[in-house]
Design a protein around this motif. Structure first.
Motif, PDB file in Angstrom:
ATOM      1  N   CYS A 220       0.860  -1.188   0.000  1.00  0.00           N
ATOM      2  CA  CYS A 220       0.000   0.000   0.000  1.00  0.00           C
ATOM      3  C   CYS A 220       0.893   1.233   0.000  1.00  0.00           C
ATOM      4  N   GLY A 221       0.325   2.374  -0.375  1.00  0.00           N
ATOM      5  CA  GLY A 221       1.069   3.618  -0.310  1.00  0.00           C
ATOM      6  C   GLY A 221       1.575   3.926   1.086  1.00  0.00           C
TER       7      GLY A 221
ATOM      8  N   ILE B  81       6.434   4.259   4.846  1.00  0.00           N
ATOM      9  CA  ILE B  81       7.246   3.690   5.925  1.00  0.00           C
ATOM     10  C   ILE B  81       8.574   3.181   5.375  1.00  0.00           C
ATOM     11  N   TYR B  82       8.534   2.519   4.234  1.00  0.00           N
ATOM     12  CA  TYR B  82       9.745   1.994   3.603  1.00  0.00           C
ATOM     13  C   TYR B  82      10.723   3.126   3.287  1.00  0.00           C
ATOM     14  N   ASN B  83      10.187   4.217   2.731  1.00  0.00           N
ATOM     15  CA  ASN B  83      11.038   5.362   2.358  1.00  0.00           C
ATOM     16  C   ASN B  83      11.444   6.200   3.566  1.00  0.00           C
TER      17      ASN B  83
ATOM     18  N   GLU C  25      10.149  -0.798  -5.409  1.00  0.00           N
ATOM     19  CA  GLU C  25      10.716  -0.090  -6.560  1.00  0.00           C
ATOM     20  C   GLU C  25       9.667   0.105  -7.648  1.00  0.00           C
ATOM     21  N   LEU C  26       8.803  -0.882  -7.835  1.00  0.00           N
ATOM     22  CA  LEU C  26       7.727  -0.740  -8.805  1.00  0.00           C
ATOM     23  C   LEU C  26       6.761   0.374  -8.403  1.00  0.00           C
ATOM     24  N   ILE C  27       6.413   0.437  -7.122  1.00  0.00           N
ATOM     25  CA  ILE C  27       5.533   1.508  -6.647  1.00  0.00           C
ATOM     26  C   ILE C  27       6.176   2.864  -6.898  1.00  0.00           C
ATOM     27  N   LYS C  28       7.455   2.964  -6.642  1.00  0.00           N
ATOM     28  CA  LYS C  28       8.168   4.223  -6.871  1.00  0.00           C
ATOM     29  C   LYS C  28       8.140   4.620  -8.338  1.00  0.00           C
TER      30      LYS C  28
ATOM     31  N   VAL D 274       0.606  -4.674  -6.024  1.00  0.00           N
ATOM     32  CA  VAL D 274       1.698  -5.625  -5.854  1.00  0.00           C
ATOM     33  C   VAL D 274       1.393  -6.499  -4.637  1.00  0.00           C
ATOM     34  N   VAL D 275       1.441  -7.818  -4.817  1.00  0.00           N
ATOM     35  CA  VAL D 275       1.125  -8.761  -3.739  1.00  0.00           C
ATOM     36  C   VAL D 275       2.365  -9.573  -3.397  1.00  0.00           C
TER      37      VAL D 275
END
Length: 344
Positions: free
Chosen positions: A38-39, A44-46, A330-333, A340-341
């Motif tokens: 999720c966004g 959180i990742y970034n 990376e795909l979300i970025k 993405v699952v």
């Protein structure tokens, strides 16, 4: 068990061992079959300003999931070992004014799975039985785990009836795409979508959108003119603003007909100016702010939509093992993905 953990106040996640959870008296342990990005997880990742202010490491993140109940506490009555479930990610207090008047989706004291308590990017997650949703075995895990974000789209699209209506969707991220699929299944007559990504506009066509426009290359005036042509000069019955971009917000208000409605789901990055008189008041429109899902009426509704033929599979574009999580982020970025699952 293995889990993705925010171990320190810095970018990234760690794929590491965590203790296997045990249920409290009113809790169940779920073996996670699938969990989606999720966004919020990307924030959180970034490790952006929001995440820094909200997350207190160590924390296992993730909140969109489905799985199998493998253990239950002594007081659990709503689910049994072996049940196939998804989960509502907002844990409400049950005591505030909102909770006690049928508005638990805007509980003043809610906690979020994967933010305020350990989440679903793991082999197992422990949850109160009250947030678990028994799911039809006909829905495969890679789609069942999407029910939580899908609920956002159901509420955004169907806060008012769309049957026979013309709908504009500004923003074709995953929730905007879900909203398009919901609108199609719910009987919308014509669906128009805008985005700045041709990739996501191609996904919009796959979920039933009739007309797509690239907000960057087509231009605001050309799009506004095309919408008037499509609606014979009236404007759309409903605008669903799903991007949070200020230009898209104004486009949503501008395109709706007098007496129509605007749904606001996208989150702007800062304050947005609005011509309140000409965009809202003089047009006599209705504005709905959407956050989360109505508990649990939206879940019942989306279950019915699946039975009615709702097709969200085109929105699921990538799957990875949990350990390959970085590829998903990376795909979300890049923006070159739908949903993405991850599979633990």
């Amino acid at each position: 068990m293995r889990a993705l953990v925010k171990t320190a106040a810095q970018p990234g996640l760690t794929y590491t061992d965590r203790p296997d959870p045990a249920p409290g008296p009113s809790e169940a342990v779920i073996r996670v079959k699938a969990t989606s990005l999720c966004g919020t997880d990307a924030h959180i990742y970034n490790w952006d300003a929001w995440a820094h202010s909200r997350i207190h490491p160590p924390r296992t993140i993730g909140h969109e999931m489905c799985g199998e109940v493998v253990a239950v506490g002594a007081d659990v009555t709503l689910v049994c070992v072996g049940d196939y479930v998804a989960a509502e990610s907002h844990l409400t207090c049950g005591a505030c004014f909102q909770c006690r008047t049928g508005q638990a989706h805007v509980c003043k004291n809610y906690r979020i799975l994967g933010v305020d308590l350990d989440g679903s990017f793991a082999d197992y997650v422990v949850l109160p039985e009250t947030v678990l949703w028994k799911t039809s075995p006909d829905i495969p895990p890679e789609l069942a785990c999407l029910q939580e974000p899908l609920g956002n789209a159901v509420d955004a699209a169907l806060v008012e009836d769309l049957t026979g209506h013309t709908v504009l969707i500004t923003g074709c991220g995953p929730t905007g795409l879900f909203a398009a699929a919901v609108a199609r299944t719910a009987g919308a007559a014509t669906i128009i979508a805008t985005d700045v990504s041709d990739y996501r506009l191609s996904l919009a066509k796959q979920v039933g959108v009739d007309h797509v426009f690239n907000a960057k290359s087509d231009g605001a005036e050309a799009i506004a003119s095309a919408i008037l042509d499509i609606t014979r000069g009236e404007g759309v019955d409903a605008s669903l603003e799903m991007s949070g971009h200020p230009t898209a917000l104004h486009h949503a208000f501008r395109s709706v007909k007098n007496g129509g409605r605007v749904t606001l789901f996208g989150i702007p990055t800062g304050p947005v100016t609005c011509d309140l008189a000409n965009e809202v008041i003089f047009k006599g429109i209705r504005v709905h702010g959407i956050t989360g899902r109505r508990l649990f009426s939206t879940w019942y509704r989306l279950a019915g939509l699946f039975k009615a033929g709702l097709n969200i599979r085109p929105v699921l574009t990538h799957t990875f093992p949990l350990k390959d999580f970085a590829q998903g982020f990376e795909l979300i970025k890049s923006g070159q993905c739908g949903k993405v699952v991850l599979f633990p």
